[in-house]
Design a protein around this motif. Structure first.
Motif, PDB file in Angstrom:
ATOM      1  N   ALA A   1     -54.227  46.315  64.149  1.00  0.00           N
ATOM      2  CA  ALA A   1     -54.985  46.886  63.031  1.00  0.00           C
ATOM      3  C   ALA A   1     -54.333  48.179  62.565  1.00  0.00           C
ATOM      4  CB  ALA A   1     -56.433  47.158  63.446  1.00  0.00           C
ATOM      5  N   THR A   2     -54.032  48.272  61.276  1.00  0.00           N
ATOM      6  CA  THR A   2     -53.516  49.488  60.672  1.00  0.00           C
ATOM      7  C   THR A   2     -54.670  50.431  60.362  1.00  0.00           C
ATOM      8  OG1 THR A   2     -53.729  48.557  58.467  1.00  0.00           O
ATOM      9  CG2 THR A   2     -51.636  48.188  59.622  1.00  0.00           C
ATOM     10  N   GLU A   3     -54.341  51.647  59.971  1.00  0.00           N
ATOM     11  CA  GLU A   3     -55.387  52.594  59.603  1.00  0.00           C
ATOM     12  C   GLU A   3     -56.164  52.114  58.385  1.00  0.00           C
ATOM     13  OE1 GLU A   3     -56.624  55.275  61.102  1.00  0.00           O
ATOM     14  OE2 GLU A   3     -55.312  54.727  62.775  1.00  0.00           O
ATOM     15  N   SER A   4     -55.477  51.437  57.460  1.00  0.00           N
ATOM     16  CA  SER A   4     -56.188  50.922  56.279  1.00  0.00           C
ATOM     17  C   SER A   4     -57.185  49.831  56.677  1.00  0.00           C
ATOM     18  CB  SER A   4     -55.193  50.391  55.247  1.00  0.00           C
ATOM     19  OG  SER A   4     -54.434  49.317  55.771  1.00  0.00           O
ATOM     20  N   LEU A   5     -56.836  49.011  57.650  1.00  0.00           N
ATOM     21  CA  LEU A   5     -57.773  47.999  58.129  1.00  0.00           C
ATOM     22  C   LEU A   5     -58.933  48.642  58.860  1.00  0.00           C
ATOM     23  CD1 LEU A   5     -58.770  45.175  58.630  1.00  0.00           C
ATOM     24  CD2 LEU A   5     -57.079  44.929  60.458  1.00  0.00           C
ATOM     25  N   LEU A   6     -58.657  49.644  59.680  1.00  0.00           N
ATOM     26  CA  LEU A   6     -59.742  50.360  60.356  1.00  0.00           C
ATOM     27  C   LEU A   6     -60.715  50.948  59.349  1.00  0.00           C
ATOM     28  CD1 LEU A   6     -57.784  52.205  63.179  1.00  0.00           C
ATOM     29  CD2 LEU A   6     -59.571  50.497  63.509  1.00  0.00           C
ATOM     30  N   SER A   7     -60.182  51.543  58.296  1.00  0.00           N
ATOM     31  CA  SER A   7     -61.031  52.118  57.261  1.00  0.00           C
ATOM     32  C   SER A   7     -61.879  51.051  56.577  1.00  0.00           C
ATOM     33  CB  SER A   7     -60.162  52.839  56.229  1.00  0.00           C
ATOM     34  OG  SER A   7     -60.955  53.367  55.189  1.00  0.00           O
ATOM     35  N   ALA A   8     -61.284  49.883  56.317  1.00  0.00           N
ATOM     36  CA  ALA A   8     -62.026  48.791  55.682  1.00  0.00           C
ATOM     37  C   ALA A   8     -63.144  48.296  56.587  1.00  0.00           C
ATOM     38  CB  ALA A   8     -61.075  47.655  55.331  1.00  0.00           C
ATOM     39  N   ILE A   9     -62.866  48.226  57.883  1.00  0.00           N
ATOM     40  CA  ILE A   9     -63.910  47.798  58.828  1.00  0.00           C
ATOM     41  C   ILE A   9     -65.062  48.788  58.816  1.00  0.00           C
ATOM     42  CG2 ILE A   9     -64.444  47.472  61.269  1.00  0.00           C
ATOM     43  CD1 ILE A   9     -61.595  46.358  61.609  1.00  0.00           C
ATOM     44  N   ARG A  10     -64.722  50.081  58.921  1.00  0.00           N
ATOM     45  CA  ARG A  10     -65.781  51.106  58.967  1.00  0.00           C
ATOM     46  C   ARG A  10     -66.608  51.128  57.683  1.00  0.00           C
ATOM     47  NH1 ARG A  10     -61.287  54.600  60.342  1.00  0.00           N
ATOM     48  NH2 ARG A  10     -61.030  54.788  62.616  1.00  0.00           N
ATOM     49  N   GLN A  11     -65.928  51.121  56.550  1.00  0.00           N
ATOM     50  CA  GLN A  11     -66.617  51.350  55.279  1.00  0.00           C
ATOM     51  C   GLN A  11     -67.185  50.086  54.652  1.00  0.00           C
ATOM     52  OE1 GLN A  11     -64.063  53.621  52.652  1.00  0.00           O
ATOM     53  NE2 GLN A  11     -63.360  54.943  54.318  1.00  0.00           N
TER      54      GLN A  11
ATOM     55  N   PRO B   1     -61.920  50.629  74.357  1.00  0.00           N
ATOM     56  CA  PRO B   1     -60.859  51.199  73.520  1.00  0.00           C
ATOM     57  C   PRO B   1     -61.104  50.981  72.031  1.00  0.00           C
ATOM     58  CG  PRO B   1     -59.908  50.021  75.378  1.00  0.00           C
ATOM     59  CD  PRO B   1     -61.364  49.692  75.360  1.00  0.00           C
ATOM     60  N   GLU B   2     -61.638  49.830  71.661  1.00  0.00           N
ATOM     61  CA  GLU B   2     -61.935  49.564  70.252  1.00  0.00           C
ATOM     62  C   GLU B   2     -63.034  50.478  69.741  1.00  0.00           C
ATOM     63  OE1 GLU B   2     -60.705  44.819  70.314  1.00  0.00           O
ATOM     64  OE2 GLU B   2     -62.759  45.435  70.749  1.00  0.00           O
ATOM     65  N   ALA B   3     -64.056  50.703  70.565  1.00  0.00           N
ATOM     66  CA  ALA B   3     -65.134  51.610  70.158  1.00  0.00           C
ATOM     67  C   ALA B   3     -64.604  53.021  69.928  1.00  0.00           C
ATOM     68  CB  ALA B   3     -66.237  51.628  71.221  1.00  0.00           C
ATOM     69  N   ARG B   4     -63.711  53.467  70.812  1.00  0.00           N
ATOM     70  CA  ARG B   4     -63.143  54.816  70.658  1.00  0.00           C
ATOM     71  C   ARG B   4     -62.236  54.896  69.434  1.00  0.00           C
ATOM     72  NH1 ARG B   4     -62.737  54.203  76.579  1.00  0.00           N
ATOM     73  NH2 ARG B   4     -64.242  55.645  77.528  1.00  0.00           N
ATOM     74  N   ARG B   5     -61.542  53.814  69.123  1.00  0.00           N
ATOM     75  CA  ARG B   5     -60.661  53.840  67.954  1.00  0.00           C
ATOM     76  C   ARG B   5     -61.460  53.788  66.655  1.00  0.00           C
ATOM     77  NH1 ARG B   5     -55.494  49.911  66.557  1.00  0.00           N
ATOM     78  NH2 ARG B   5     -54.631  51.285  64.947  1.00  0.00           N
ATOM     79  N   LEU B   6     -62.568  53.058  66.661  1.00  0.00           N
ATOM     80  CA  LEU B   6     -63.404  52.997  65.464  1.00  0.00           C
ATOM     81  C   LEU B   6     -64.200  54.288  65.253  1.00  0.00           C
ATOM     82  CD1 LEU B   6     -64.742  49.343  65.773  1.00  0.00           C
ATOM     83  CD2 LEU B   6     -63.323  50.238  63.907  1.00  0.00           C
ATOM     84  N   ALA B   7     -64.451  55.016  66.344  1.00  0.00           N
ATOM     85  CA  ALA B   7     -65.185  56.295  66.251  1.00  0.00           C
ATOM     86  C   ALA B   7     -64.373  57.366  66.978  1.00  0.00           C
ATOM     87  CB  ALA B   7     -66.577  56.144  66.863  1.00  0.00           C
ATOM     88  N   PRO B   8     -63.225  57.759  66.418  1.00  0.00           N
ATOM     89  CA  PRO B   8     -62.256  58.586  67.144  1.00  0.00           C
ATOM     90  C   PRO B   8     -62.695  60.023  67.392  1.00  0.00           C
ATOM     91  CG  PRO B   8     -61.571  58.309  64.868  1.00  0.00           C
ATOM     92  CD  PRO B   8     -62.754  57.416  65.063  1.00  0.00           C
TER      93      PRO B   8
ATOM     94  N   SER C   1     -72.743  54.022  60.732  1.00  0.00           N
ATOM     95  CA  SER C   1     -71.907  53.395  59.703  1.00  0.00           C
ATOM     96  C   SER C   1     -72.584  52.189  59.078  1.00  0.00           C
ATOM     97  CB  SER C   1     -70.558  52.978  60.300  1.00  0.00           C
ATOM     98  OG  SER C   1     -69.823  54.115  60.717  1.00  0.00           O
ATOM     99  N   GLY C   2     -73.688  51.744  59.688  1.00  0.00           N
ATOM    100  CA  GLY C   2     -74.468  50.691  59.046  1.00  0.00           C
ATOM    101  C   GLY C   2     -74.754  49.453  59.856  1.00  0.00           C
ATOM    102  N   THR C   3     -73.981  49.194  60.922  1.00  0.00           N
ATOM    103  CA  THR C   3     -74.263  48.007  61.711  1.00  0.00           C
ATOM    104  C   THR C   3     -75.620  48.135  62.403  1.00  0.00           C
ATOM    105  OG1 THR C   3     -73.418  46.519  63.409  1.00  0.00           O
ATOM    106  CG2 THR C   3     -73.093  48.860  63.776  1.00  0.00           C
ATOM    107  N   GLU C   4     -76.282  47.009  62.622  1.00  0.00           N
ATOM    108  CA  GLU C   4     -77.623  47.048  63.219  1.00  0.00           C
ATOM    109  C   GLU C   4     -77.580  47.218  64.735  1.00  0.00           C
ATOM    110  OE1 GLU C   4     -80.025  43.756  61.984  1.00  0.00           O
ATOM    111  OE2 GLU C   4     -79.284  43.841  59.928  1.00  0.00           O
ATOM    112  N   HIS C   5     -76.586  46.624  65.380  1.00  0.00           N
ATOM    113  CA  HIS C   5     -76.476  46.671  66.836  1.00  0.00           C
ATOM    114  C   HIS C   5     -75.015  46.805  67.241  1.00  0.00           C
ATOM    115  CE1 HIS C   5     -80.159  44.354  65.927  1.00  0.00           C
ATOM    116  NE2 HIS C   5     -80.662  44.948  66.989  1.00  0.00           N
ATOM    117  N   VAL C   6     -74.784  47.436  68.400  1.00  0.00           N
ATOM    118  CA  VAL C   6     -73.442  47.586  68.961  1.00  0.00           C
ATOM    119  C   VAL C   6     -73.487  47.188  70.429  1.00  0.00           C
ATOM    120  CG1 VAL C   6     -71.556  49.173  69.493  1.00  0.00           C
ATOM    121  CG2 VAL C   6     -72.886  49.493  67.399  1.00  0.00           C
TER     122      VAL C   6
END
Length: 269
Positions: free
Chosen positions: A122-132, A146-153, A168-173
């Protein structure tokens, strides 16, 4: 031959193709089927990978990905959408548009950001698309630590990461703990009220290719079958742990144990 009148809930799995069959769409098909549902699919990308690592990812054109998904959605009554490897930000944005057109269907997102062997996916642009774009449309996301830390650095603890992702909007993690340095694997499910559920599992030796795909797909199948979220998550964890315990090594990756990645197609009891 007379057609069967049996009807199965349908899960639409959107993700990448693994030629070795241990992860991605093939793992989704096996897990969804083993948990009593039918799996329809849309391929986001082709990959060059074996049971050790990913060598290359070749995203399909976004319009082809969406055309696959729309064909399934027009033909089948899809109960849950499960999303895995995206490939690039263009595909992520296109899938977000698709989800908005089908906002009544629950969505489980497994944010595949790196291969088991460490290759970044995943590039930074993909990370941004996932978050937003994607997180606000998800019922559940299932990052490993590791994915949780990368998505919420900017967060210090995994609990803080969970709350940031919820904002960020998801209902559950559901944050899984296989990558943590602990004697047992602890998986924690959060919603906006806090910790909903925690499950501890015996840590199995070695590393397991496709375990995240299997878990998220099994959750999606359990949701499609009508289970509430906590029950769906708990049942899927039990299925995934048993699948890993009883699997076998299909490839030659010598760093991995003999029990690897192959899952029974029969429902666990």
């Amino acid at each position: 031959m007379k057609p069967s009148s049996r009807k199965l809930p349908v899960v639409l799995a959107i993700g990448g193709h693994d030629p070795g069959g241990g992860a991605g769409i093939q793992a989704d098909i096996e897990a969804v089927g083993a948990n009593g549902c039918h799996c329809s699919t849309a391929i986001t990308c082709l990959t060059l990978q074996d049971s050790c690592n990913v060598q290359a990812v070749m995203p399909l054109p976004a319009e082809q990905v969406i055309a696959q998904a729309e064909t399934v959605l027009k033909d089948c009554q899809v109960s849950v959408i499960k999303i895995g490897l995206l490939g690039d930000a263009v595909i992520a944005h296109a899938i977000a548009d698709l989800l908005q057109e089908h906002e009544n269907i629950p969505v489980v997102l497994d944010p595949v950001l790196a291969a088991g062997g460490g290759t970044p996916l995943a590039t930074e642009s993909l990370l941004s698309a996932i978050r937003q774009q994607l997180l606000p449309l998800c019922t559940l996301i299932t990052p490993n630590s590791p994915e949780a830390r990368r998505l919420a650095p900017h967060e210090e603890t995994l609990e803080q990461c969970a709350h940031a992702l919820l904002k960020s909007g998801t209902e559950h993690v559901l944050i899984t703990g296989t990558h943590e340095q602990s004697d047992r694997v602890t998986n924690r499910l959060y919603d906006k009220t806090g910790l909903l559920n925690q499950a501890d599992w015996q840590r199995l030796p070695g590393e397991y290719h496709g375990s995240g795909c299997t878990l998220a797909a099994a959750i999606a199948a359990n949701m499609a079958s009508g289970k509430d979220l906590i029950e769906a998550v708990n049942s899927a964890q039990q299925y995934t742990w048993k699948s890993l315990r009883d699997g076998f090594r299909s490839g030659r990756c010598q760093s991995l144990p003999d029990r690897l990645q192959r899952h029974s197609n029969q429902p666990e009891t």
